[in-house]
Design a protein around this motif. Sequence first.
Motif, short mmCIF file in Angstrom:
data_model
loop_
_atom_site.label_atom_id
_atom_site.label_comp_id
_atom_site.label_asym_id
_atom_site.label_seq_id
_atom_site.Cartn_x
_atom_site.Cartn_y
_atom_site.Cartn_z
N SER A 1 97.98 -2.27 4.16
CA SER A 1 98.93 -1.81 5.32
C SER A 1 100.33 -2.11 4.92
O SER A 1 100.57 -2.65 3.94
N GLU B 1 100.65 -12.14 10.27
CA GLU B 1 100.91 -10.67 10.07
C GLU B 1 102.40 -10.47 9.70
O GLU B 1 102.83 -9.68 8.99
N ASN B 2 103.30 -11.10 10.53
CA ASN B 2 104.67 -10.81 10.18
C ASN B 2 105.27 -11.90 9.21
O ASN B 2 106.28 -11.45 8.38
N VAL C 1 93.89 -8.11 6.44
CA VAL C 1 93.79 -7.86 8.15
C VAL C 1 93.79 -6.08 8.21
O VAL C 1 93.04 -5.59 8.81
N GLY C 2 94.84 -5.55 7.54
CA GLY C 2 94.79 -4.04 7.34
C GLY C 2 93.30 -3.66 6.87
O GLY C 2 92.85 -2.64 7.33
N ARG D 1 90.57 -3.93 9.36
CA ARG D 1 91.09 -3.12 10.68
C ARG D 1 90.30 -1.50 10.39
O ARG D 1 89.50 -1.18 11.00
N ALA E 1 98.49 -9.92 6.05
CA ALA E 1 98.73 -8.65 6.72
C ALA E 1 97.79 -7.45 5.87
O ALA E 1 97.13 -6.74 6.50
N HIS E 2 97.62 -7.76 4.56
CA HIS E 2 97.19 -6.70 3.81
C HIS E 2 95.59 -6.93 4.03
O HIS E 2 94.79 -5.84 4.32
N LYS F 1 90.36 -11.72 12.65
CA LYS F 1 91.68 -12.51 12.41
C LYS F 1 91.83 -13.84 12.54
O LYS F 1 92.56 -14.67 11.90
N GLU G 1 102.65 -11.78 4.05
CA GLU G 1 102.10 -10.33 3.39
C GLU G 1 100.70 -10.15 2.92
O GLU G 1 100.20 -9.30 3.37
#
Length: 650
Positions: free
Chosen positions: A19, A459-460, A469-470, A473, A466-467, A96, A463
């Motif tokens: 992501s 996620e913010n 989880v993306g 997802r 966030a990757h 998550k 990094e």
Amino acid sequence: MQLRYLFTLFLTLSILNVSGQSTNKDVLFTIDNESIYASEFLRVYNKNLDLVQDESQKDVDEYLKLFTNYKLKLKEAKALGLHEKPSYLRELASYKKQLAKSFVTDAKVTDALIEEAYTRVSYDVKASHILIKISENANPEDTLVAYNKIIKLRDRTLSEGFENVRKEVHNGQTVYGEKLGYFSGFKMVYKFENAAFNTEVGSVSEPFRTRFGYHIVNVTDKRKSRGERTVAHIMVVSKKNDSLAEKPEVRINEIYKKINQGEGFEALAKQFSDDKNSAPKGGMLSPFSGGQLGTQEFEDVAFNLEKIGDVSKPFQTKYGWHIVKLYEKKPVPEFEVIKSELEQKIKRDDRSKLIDEALVKKLKAHYSISDKQPALDYFVSILNDDYFKRTWKLPSDFKEDKTLIKIGKKQFFYKDFGDYLIKTQGRTVEKSSYKNVISNKYEAFLNSNLIQYQEDNLENENEEFAHIVGEYRDGLLLFELMESTIWNAAKTDSIGIQDFYNKNKKNYIQSERIDAVVASSTKQKILKKVSKLLKKDMALDEIKSLVNSSDKVEVIFTSGLMDAEHQSLPKMFSFKKGVSKIYKHNDAFVLVKVKDVLPKEQKTFEESKGAVISDYQTYKEKNWIKDLSVKYKININQEVLKSIKSQIKK
């Protein structure tokens, strides 16, 4: 849930969707109005290059087909609104939260605890202890009495001997004196483990307290752990549907006799072991340590073999009869091998409190949280004894709108802490000063909200999180799409499946087989005798009585339906009736009597139903992808693709 997880993991490994927007704005292709960037494709291609088994997929054009198909499916999933399904959102949220646990931690303290844990699982400690039992929430007077008792008992053990005192004082109610045997890391509560591992052999520890009370520990021995074993085995199982098969106990003892006669363990495993996974490898199993196998009997036998090359006597487990040969003995696995396993154990153990304390300290610094909190004096002033009766309420003039603290971008007010005090008053058992109550409650309130805030904003702020989880997802979304569009539809479309079978019968053929008896021996001369007896159609029991004895097994027979891949048959064996010549096979000699040859034949629909459904799903998916390619317009930027190819070649 398990199937979803496995499928998502597969997607992560095969088509990794990271992501976030790339700084490289070269668009490789578009699906309708959605741009897919060259940088994302390159990252995916390079990361998965070593994981691709099919060499054709390493070709950029072939991999691009996979990637565009993947993006087409995600486009369709969102068009169908699958990303808004409550079940999808719940599972993503659950993942998550679970994943966040591995990120919301203090790495430095965790690493130190992992190293300590590794040292401790590498050793066993033999110890006894004396415990003065006392409640974890005992009042100061009772606590002092218990502490003085354990001090006196320790003094006695030093002069009278620990074992003598232990036997005398044990009553199984208020005082426990127990022999604990050998144990390693994670087998006791952490404080007890610390005391045991930090006490010298032959010494008695200083008194220490756990949630059970006050202890002293006497350590009598320390040794390295049993470690890891590599063994091979021969397994014989009961053939429930074969009335002619020998009893497994009889067969395993025949094989054991052949081993004692000097025949090779590996060759016998290849010929006769019913473990189809290990038989081709001479019975060899992957290395294992204590607790890894599903049978304690097998582990005990394996760990009791002392010398490399030792062979066990036949023994029985719930899986069948076995003979085990020892090939290698290793100490505890290398640190890196079990590092992640140790980390998970630590997070479930009392040691996790040390990690939590370090994490809170780090988060306070990260979000600039002061240790001073002037508002606590106000809360002390409004508390009364009703709190210990669980009937306390906030006063009517409570200042609920005043600011308490700010964590990141989130503001907490007096009301938030006041509601927390009301909610948790039932957890306050022992009466204490109002100041202590408010201080402890605020610490718990702050710590909980610090960790929760970081989890909510990972996620913010992270990094890597966030990757991952993306990836999950999109993988989970694709699972939802495939399940509803292809898998379930294919399983329930009985008419379509039957029609597919009728059109593709040529793909569902039973291979040629023989009804045969295979005689195996290390002595070619013996098999020549067996050949003559088989040609006379003598019964197997009679042949056995002539070539084998109660003390010596020369020949083992295997009978039944066999295809060309059967482990007992030599490669390229010719299927024809009669008694064959003698072949060299698996470090032995074999002779085959073919009673009948069963030609290739068409499998019925029921016999091939599983394979038909699988093929039908593949067929439907291919057609579905063609439809999606028409529904969503794909434009590939050939100039950017050319640039990508040049980068990969470099």
